[in-house]
Write a protein that holds these residues in place. Structure first.
Motif, mmCIF file in Angstrom:
data_model
loop_
_atom_site.group_PDB
_atom_site.id
_atom_site.type_symbol
_atom_site.label_atom_id
_atom_site.label_comp_id
_atom_site.label_asym_id
_atom_site.label_seq_id
_atom_site.Cartn_x
_atom_site.Cartn_y
_atom_site.Cartn_z
ATOM 1 N N GLU A 9 9.563 -48.261 36.661
ATOM 2 C CA GLU A 9 9.322 -49.702 36.562
ATOM 3 C C GLU A 9 10.280 -50.409 35.619
ATOM 4 O O GLU A 9 10.694 -51.541 35.877
ATOM 5 C CB GLU A 9 7.877 -49.936 36.098
ATOM 6 C CG GLU A 9 7.503 -51.388 35.927
ATOM 7 C CD GLU A 9 6.070 -51.567 35.433
ATOM 8 O OE1 GLU A 9 5.645 -52.733 35.274
ATOM 9 O OE2 GLU A 9 5.391 -50.541 35.197
ATOM 10 N N PHE A 10 10.652 -49.743 34.507
ATOM 11 C CA PHE A 10 11.470 -50.426 33.499
ATOM 12 C C PHE A 10 12.933 -49.952 33.506
ATOM 13 O O PHE A 10 13.659 -50.188 32.539
ATOM 14 C CB PHE A 10 10.871 -50.209 32.114
ATOM 15 C CG PHE A 10 9.463 -50.738 31.974
ATOM 16 C CD1 PHE A 10 9.228 -52.098 31.956
ATOM 17 C CD2 PHE A 10 8.387 -49.871 31.900
ATOM 18 C CE1 PHE A 10 7.934 -52.597 31.837
ATOM 19 C CE2 PHE A 10 7.090 -50.348 31.776
ATOM 20 C CZ PHE A 10 6.860 -51.719 31.755
ATOM 21 N N ALA A 11 13.356 -49.331 34.556
ATOM 22 C CA ALA A 11 14.715 -48.798 34.634
ATOM 23 C C ALA A 11 15.754 -49.902 34.466
ATOM 24 O O ALA A 11 15.654 -50.975 35.070
ATOM 25 C CB ALA A 11 14.924 -48.091 35.970
ATOM 26 N N VAL A 69 4.961 -58.808 27.217
ATOM 27 C CA VAL A 69 3.769 -58.100 26.768
ATOM 28 C C VAL A 69 2.734 -57.992 27.879
ATOM 29 O O VAL A 69 1.994 -56.994 27.957
ATOM 30 C CB VAL A 69 3.175 -58.793 25.509
ATOM 31 C CG1 VAL A 69 2.636 -60.175 25.844
ATOM 32 C CG2 VAL A 69 2.091 -57.930 24.876
ATOM 33 N N ASP A 70 2.694 -58.975 28.808
ATOM 34 C CA ASP A 70 1.732 -58.918 29.903
ATOM 35 C C ASP A 70 2.025 -57.756 30.853
ATOM 36 O O ASP A 70 1.111 -57.231 31.503
ATOM 37 C CB ASP A 70 1.727 -60.231 30.678
ATOM 38 C CG ASP A 70 1.158 -61.392 29.864
ATOM 39 O OD1 ASP A 70 0.460 -61.110 28.859
ATOM 40 O OD2 ASP A 70 1.411 -62.562 30.217
ATOM 41 N N GLU A 71 3.296 -57.347 30.941
ATOM 42 C CA GLU A 71 3.645 -56.219 31.804
ATOM 43 C C GLU A 71 3.146 -54.893 31.238
ATOM 44 O O GLU A 71 3.071 -53.895 31.960
ATOM 45 C CB GLU A 71 5.162 -56.140 31.979
ATOM 46 C CG GLU A 71 5.810 -57.324 32.656
ATOM 47 C CD GLU A 71 7.306 -57.143 32.759
ATOM 48 O OE1 GLU A 71 7.762 -56.489 33.722
ATOM 49 O OE2 GLU A 71 8.031 -57.626 31.863
ATOM 50 N N LEU A 94 14.692 -48.020 25.195
ATOM 51 C CA LEU A 94 13.936 -48.861 24.275
ATOM 52 C C LEU A 94 13.831 -50.272 24.816
ATOM 53 O O LEU A 94 14.829 -50.851 25.259
ATOM 54 C CB LEU A 94 14.588 -48.876 22.892
ATOM 55 C CG LEU A 94 14.636 -47.532 22.160
ATOM 56 C CD1 LEU A 94 15.223 -47.708 20.777
ATOM 57 C CD2 LEU A 94 13.252 -46.898 22.073
ATOM 58 N N LEU A 95 12.624 -50.834 24.752
ATOM 59 C CA LEU A 95 12.372 -52.179 25.260
ATOM 60 C C LEU A 95 11.891 -53.070 24.128
ATOM 61 O O LEU A 95 10.939 -52.722 23.411
ATOM 62 C CB LEU A 95 11.294 -52.151 26.350
ATOM 63 C CG LEU A 95 11.520 -51.267 27.568
ATOM 64 C CD1 LEU A 95 10.281 -51.274 28.448
ATOM 65 C CD2 LEU A 95 12.735 -51.743 28.356
ATOM 66 N N PRO A 122 0.506 -46.926 31.117
ATOM 67 C CA PRO A 122 -0.106 -45.716 30.539
ATOM 68 C C PRO A 122 0.484 -45.468 29.142
ATOM 69 O O PRO A 122 1.696 -45.309 28.995
ATOM 70 C CB PRO A 122 0.299 -44.616 31.520
ATOM 71 C CG PRO A 122 1.571 -45.111 32.141
ATOM 72 C CD PRO A 122 1.481 -46.610 32.180
ATOM 73 N N TRP A 123 -0.371 -45.434 28.131
ATOM 74 C CA TRP A 123 0.099 -45.332 26.753
ATOM 75 C C TRP A 123 -0.066 -43.920 26.202
ATOM 76 O O TRP A 123 -1.020 -43.208 26.529
ATOM 77 C CB TRP A 123 -0.651 -46.317 25.850
ATOM 78 C CG TRP A 123 -0.255 -47.734 26.090
ATOM 79 C CD1 TRP A 123 -0.851 -48.632 26.911
ATOM 80 C CD2 TRP A 123 0.872 -48.408 25.502
ATOM 81 N NE1 TRP A 123 -0.174 -49.833 26.892
ATOM 82 C CE2 TRP A 123 0.887 -49.729 26.027
ATOM 83 C CE3 TRP A 123 1.858 -48.035 24.597
ATOM 84 C CZ2 TRP A 123 1.843 -50.663 25.667
ATOM 85 C CZ3 TRP A 123 2.815 -48.973 24.232
ATOM 86 C CH2 TRP A 123 2.805 -50.260 24.767
#
Length: 297
Positions: A182-184, A191-193, A260-261, A198-199
């Motif tokens: 998803e974050f590639a 923050v809503d994303e 890192l995001l 999964p944490w």
């Protein structure tokens, strides 16, 4: 007062561990033996030394007073044993505690600097959460601690006298995410994303907060893995099994497959890295270790 050195060691360990059960485990005693030593100390002192609370055991003001003397007495006994056995100290030891992510980012360069500038100093280290390390400092089990705090940066604990604290650096929290999926290819996420992500988190307790989930996350986080070890958490991220928060200073030691995001749509989360010790004049060795940490962090 008639107090044994064993009793003083039990006092110190209870102060550090925060419970009779944990102190017994660290000392290799049964819990009942630790409770008997604690009761014997209180009888000898003629006053309550321990405050039993839902989140563990804390020392009363009288207990803290006795702890100050216990540190001196136990150090003197160690020195006497060294003199009697003819052991000559060839190095200057410093016992250093670090919060859980500091070992990877701060410790190696600090030790490398010390090896070059002060090779006579020997540093031994232990990891722990900030509350655990503060108790260890108060108990005299470590000489120096690298800690972390969040705004508004209140005193580290409510005990007196206050610890001597130096600021090392301020660092921003970011989210470690898999480089695929998803974050590639991204360097930021709203923050809503992250609400349904999964944490991967460090287990929480009554005295230690949940770590690893974005502090300002709306709603209840979906925690899929709980781990204290940073290698475990980051390898789970690299494998695509979840996301976790990390200090941005960890970027040089991230494994392949982790990106890192920066988090948008929420206030930045800044954490301050501190070096703390007991008040009073430090030894030259403690000063040198402090200087190595602050100059390389």
């Amino acid at each position: 007062m008639d107090i044994s050195s064993t009793g003083l060691r039990v006092l110190r360990q209870i102060a550090e561990s925060g419970s009779f059960t944990a102190a017994a485990t660290r000392l290799g005693y049964t819990q009942s033996a630790v409770s008997r030593q604690a009761a014997s100390l209180e009888r000898s002192a003629g006053t309550a030394l321990f405050e039993r609370r839902p989140d563990g055991v804390r020392l009363t003001p009288a207990g803290l007073t006795l702890l100050c003397h216990a540190r001196t007495i136990l150090d003197c006994l160690t020195a006497a044993e060294r003199d009697l056995t003819g052991t000559v100290a060839r190095t200057e030891p410093v016992r250093l505690g670090l919060f859980l992510s500091a070992g990877a980012a701060i410790l190696p360069p600090a030790l490398a600097r010390l090896a070059a500038t002060d090779p006579q100093i020997t540093v031994t280290t232990t990891e722990g959460t900030t509350p655990t390390l503060i108790r260890a400092l108060r108990a005299g089990s470590i000489d120096l601690a690298v800690l972390t705090s969040r705004p508004p940066h209140r005193p580290l604990d409510g005990e007196s006298p206050r610890l001597h604290v130096e600021t090392v650096v301020d660092t921003e929290l970011v989210v470690a995410a898999p480089s695929t999926g998803e974050f590639a290819g991204r360097t930021a996420a709203h923050v809503d994303e992250l609400v349904d992500a999964p944490w991967i988190a460090t287990p929480a307790s009554n005295s230690e907060p949940l770590l690893g989930v974005w502090p300002g996350l709306p709603g209840r986080p979906h925690i899929v893995h709980r781990a204290r070890d940073w290698l475990t958490k980051l390898q789970l991220v690299a494998g695509g099994f979840g996301v976790t928060t990390v200090p941005s200073r960890l970027s040089p030691v991230l494994p392949p497959g982790v990106s890192l995001l920066h988090v948008e749509g929420a206030p930045p989360e800044i954490r301050r890295v501190l070096v703390a010790r007991l008040p009073g004049r430090p030894t030259p060795a403690i000063t040198a270790v402090t200087r190595a940490i602050t100059s390389t962090a």
